[in-house]
Design an enzyme around this catalytic site. Sequence first.
Site, mmCIF file in Angstrom:
data_model
loop_
_atom_site.group_PDB
_atom_site.id
_atom_site.type_symbol
_atom_site.label_atom_id
_atom_site.label_comp_id
_atom_site.label_asym_id
_atom_site.label_seq_id
_atom_site.Cartn_x
_atom_site.Cartn_y
_atom_site.Cartn_z
ATOM 1 N N ASP A 1 44.601 51.205 57.856
ATOM 2 C CA ASP A 1 45.114 50.254 58.838
ATOM 3 C C ASP A 1 44.268 48.989 58.826
ATOM 4 O OD1 ASP A 1 46.750 52.319 59.567
ATOM 5 O OD2 ASP A 1 45.514 52.928 61.272
ATOM 6 N N LYS B 1 62.093 47.398 33.516
ATOM 7 C CA LYS B 1 61.920 46.504 32.370
ATOM 8 C C LYS B 1 62.468 47.134 31.094
ATOM 9 C CE LYS B 1 57.492 46.263 33.125
ATOM 10 N NZ LYS B 1 57.441 47.044 34.382
ATOM 11 N N GLY C 1 58.206 50.745 36.643
ATOM 12 C CA GLY C 1 59.350 51.369 37.292
ATOM 13 C C GLY C 1 60.380 50.403 37.826
ATOM 14 N N GLY D 1 56.719 42.646 35.468
ATOM 15 C CA GLY D 1 57.029 43.344 36.709
ATOM 16 C C GLY D 1 56.294 44.670 36.797
ATOM 17 N N HIS E 1 46.281 58.708 67.541
ATOM 18 C CA HIS E 1 46.218 57.565 66.636
ATOM 19 C C HIS E 1 47.632 57.064 66.306
ATOM 20 C CE1 HIS E 1 44.434 55.397 63.045
ATOM 21 N NE2 HIS E 1 45.706 55.483 62.687
ATOM 22 N N GLU E 2 48.483 57.986 65.935
ATOM 23 C CA GLU E 2 49.840 57.580 65.551
ATOM 24 C C GLU E 2 50.627 57.054 66.747
ATOM 25 O OE1 GLU E 2 50.632 57.158 62.598
ATOM 26 O OE2 GLU E 2 48.941 58.241 61.735
HETATM 27 P P1 ADP Z 1 59.623 49.951 33.591
HETATM 28 O O1 ADP Z 1 59.903 49.819 32.139
HETATM 29 O O2 ADP Z 1 59.731 48.653 34.337
HETATM 30 O O3 ADP Z 1 58.378 50.680 33.926
HETATM 31 P P2 ADP Z 1 61.904 51.617 33.483
HETATM 32 O O4 ADP Z 1 62.874 50.673 32.907
HETATM 33 O O5 ADP Z 1 61.274 52.577 32.552
HETATM 34 O O6 ADP Z 1 60.778 50.820 34.244
HETATM 35 O O7 ADP Z 1 62.593 52.371 34.693
HETATM 36 C C1 ADP Z 1 62.499 53.742 34.851
HETATM 37 C C2 ADP Z 1 63.761 54.303 35.416
HETATM 38 O O8 ADP Z 1 63.984 53.819 36.719
HETATM 39 C C3 ADP Z 1 64.979 53.903 34.632
HETATM 40 O O9 ADP Z 1 65.211 54.777 33.598
HETATM 41 C C4 ADP Z 1 66.067 53.964 35.688
HETATM 42 O O10 ADP Z 1 66.550 55.271 35.835
HETATM 43 C C5 ADP Z 1 65.356 53.595 36.945
HETATM 44 N N1 ADP Z 1 65.536 52.174 37.264
HETATM 45 C C6 ADP Z 1 64.580 51.231 37.326
HETATM 46 N N2 ADP Z 1 65.089 50.041 37.669
HETATM 47 C C7 ADP Z 1 66.414 50.223 37.813
HETATM 48 C C8 ADP Z 1 67.494 49.369 38.157
HETATM 49 N N3 ADP Z 1 67.315 48.074 38.423
HETATM 50 N N4 ADP Z 1 68.717 49.914 38.216
HETATM 51 C C9 ADP Z 1 68.924 51.197 37.942
HETATM 52 N N5 ADP Z 1 67.955 52.048 37.617
HETATM 53 C C10 ADP Z 1 66.704 51.597 37.562
HETATM 54 ZN ZN ZN Z 2 46.788 54.387 61.421
#
Ligand code: ADP
Ligand code: ZN
Length: 660
Positions: free
Chosen positions: A525, A233, A230, A227, A448-449
């Site tokens: 765009d 994972k 963020g 994935g 434009h917008e």
């Molecule tokens: P990855 O490892 O996929 O890059 P992380 O697990 O490090 O992402 O996520 C970073 C932060 O984002 C986590 O510490 C948490 O605070 C927040 N976060 C990400 N996904 C979730 C989720 N499904 N629920 C709650 N918090 C999340």
């Molecule tokens: Zn535009």
Amino acid sequence: MNNDQNNRKPQKNPNNNSDDSKKVRRIVSLVVMALVATLLINQIYNMISNSYLTEITYDEFLDLLDTGTVDSVELRSDRILILTREEAAKPTNQQHLSYTGLLPGHDMDAEYSRFDSLGIKYNTELPEEASPIVSFILSWLLPVIIMYALFSLLMRGMTKRMGGGFGGIGESKAKVYMEKQTGVTFADVAGQDEAKESLVEIIDFLHNPQKYTAIGAKLPKGALLVGSPGTGKTLLAKAVAGEANVPFFSISGSDFVEMFVGVGASRVRDLFNQAAKVAPAIIFIDEIDAIGRTRDSKFGGNDEREQTLNQLLAEIDGFDSSKGVVILAATNRPEILDKALLRAGRFDRRIVVDHPNLQGRYQTLRVHTKNIKLAEDVDLHKIAQATAGAVGADLANLVNEAALRAVRQGRKTVNQEDLLVSFEVVIAGTEKKGTVLTDMEKRIVSYHEVGHALIAALQKHTQPVSKITIVPHTSGALGYTMQMPEEEKFLSSKEELIVELQTLLGGRAAEQTVFGIQTTGASNDIDRATELARKMVTQYGMSDKFGLMALSTVSNPYLDGSTMMNCADSTASAADAEIQQLLASCYDEAKRILQEHRSLLDEIALFLLQKETITGDELMTYVNAENARLPEAEDSENQETVSDGTAPADTDADSTQTEI
Ligand code: ADP
Ligand code: ZN
């Protein structure tokens, strides 16, 4: 299996038994290094401190005395420092003193009277000399000790950076993190139900491996979490460890990148050794693509990475899964992983950690606002709607920004505006108050917008516009138009997509209609419109020419959605022509609409120019007034358009932002 075990023994034993001898060797080598360094330093010190001295013989000294060149002398225990008259006349810092060895047992009284008679100043008291023991300590022992300390500190820092070992055991100190208890549970992970489901079995296995081994079942040794960054994972992996109540070891593949050959491999070995000692445990390898990239890549071999990867493969095969060590690895690019990693018995399970959908985003916001005092007016559903495309990390960040804003403004609770403003900071970029656009540029951006917004507002099958702004953002956008759906959509009809194309091209159409120019502002765009048109033609079966024939396949639906054309070259170029045609007709239609409503366009553009940001409601007041003025306007078609369901709900755009 047996074979593997035997193979591993020789690796393990020297590693464990040699700890002591390694330590001794390390200390000896440090002492030698410190000694050599001290010797060098003393040597250098002598060279420097004596460099301004020229040695002369006693006879030469007497000659100097006779010729009256000497101004004064300074008696030392081992020498006489001579200050010549010349030097005394113009004292410099680098006096050129000469010296001669002063013979022990020399008749000093005779010297004194000689000096007296020549009127040469001298000192009768020899300067206090440190005892030989003290001077030995000062010039040898102390430096050696200091050097030793310095070297061992340096070495520690180096091995820490290079990796190896863990928790102070063994030679190498790795950037392996171990948490006895992560304290994270599935409750902390919002959404991601499917991923959680797949992981439940692993947790059960860690809880009691016997249940599985008794029946002869072999559990997967590892699972690959796939994935975007963020999406949670790492959080999921920690939650698995937390739920199973086992230690969590983590290491990042990218740490191996700048390592010396051999260090990475030994670090991997250490990692598995450590985990095996405290099994059951979870090993989490973040960014596994950094080490697990296909070995025969075009970018040329990388010995270190290959060694590390080979070691990793060996460890995965080598460890006895009945011990209860589970390896979770994370990547956002599974397609570049070496096939060997994905083979059965290794990371043969793939767990997709998707971008959260509306519900997922809402839950994520809930999780992160759990400990935050929210004002009455907060509507997390609205925020979830506005944040399509955001990942968990973005949302966590958004909530925190909002809380910081509330504190900055001296409030006790976080209100909806805090969240909305933070949304702009985190997701749309920060408002760049300092960016200076010329008036002309501002006018163009404004038109434009409004071009985007009007096309959307004047037609059916569109998502309502919620905001138009020409305040530049750090993301580089000079302005943007935000559309927000009333509810999350999974299917889009052809009509909706056509209107989306027209809306995307509406910015450029306005520039062209009003100023007769084309600016670079429309490049994003055009990118997006082209991509959408391509999908309509090659994937969604929405062109008359090709009908239902799929011309391309999504090679990687979970990630960037990159596609491959799978048709003849000639068909591909015909498809290109079709895409071009589709874009051109949408562009023409956008221009037609804007020309037809030119005065409305001018009115709103001017209003936006003054206010810089206008809301969807403000826009609709203008549009509704126009509709009232032209009651007969526009087509009266009113049919419900329902997609046939084949169109993949590729709509990551449940809220759309059209940026200039
Ligand atoms: P990855 O490892 O996929 O890059 P992380 O697990 O490090 O992402 O996520 C970073 C932060 O984002 C986590 O510490 C948490 O605070 C927040 N976060 C990400 N996904 C979730 C989720 N499904 N629920 C709650 N918090 C999340
Ligand atoms: Zn535009």
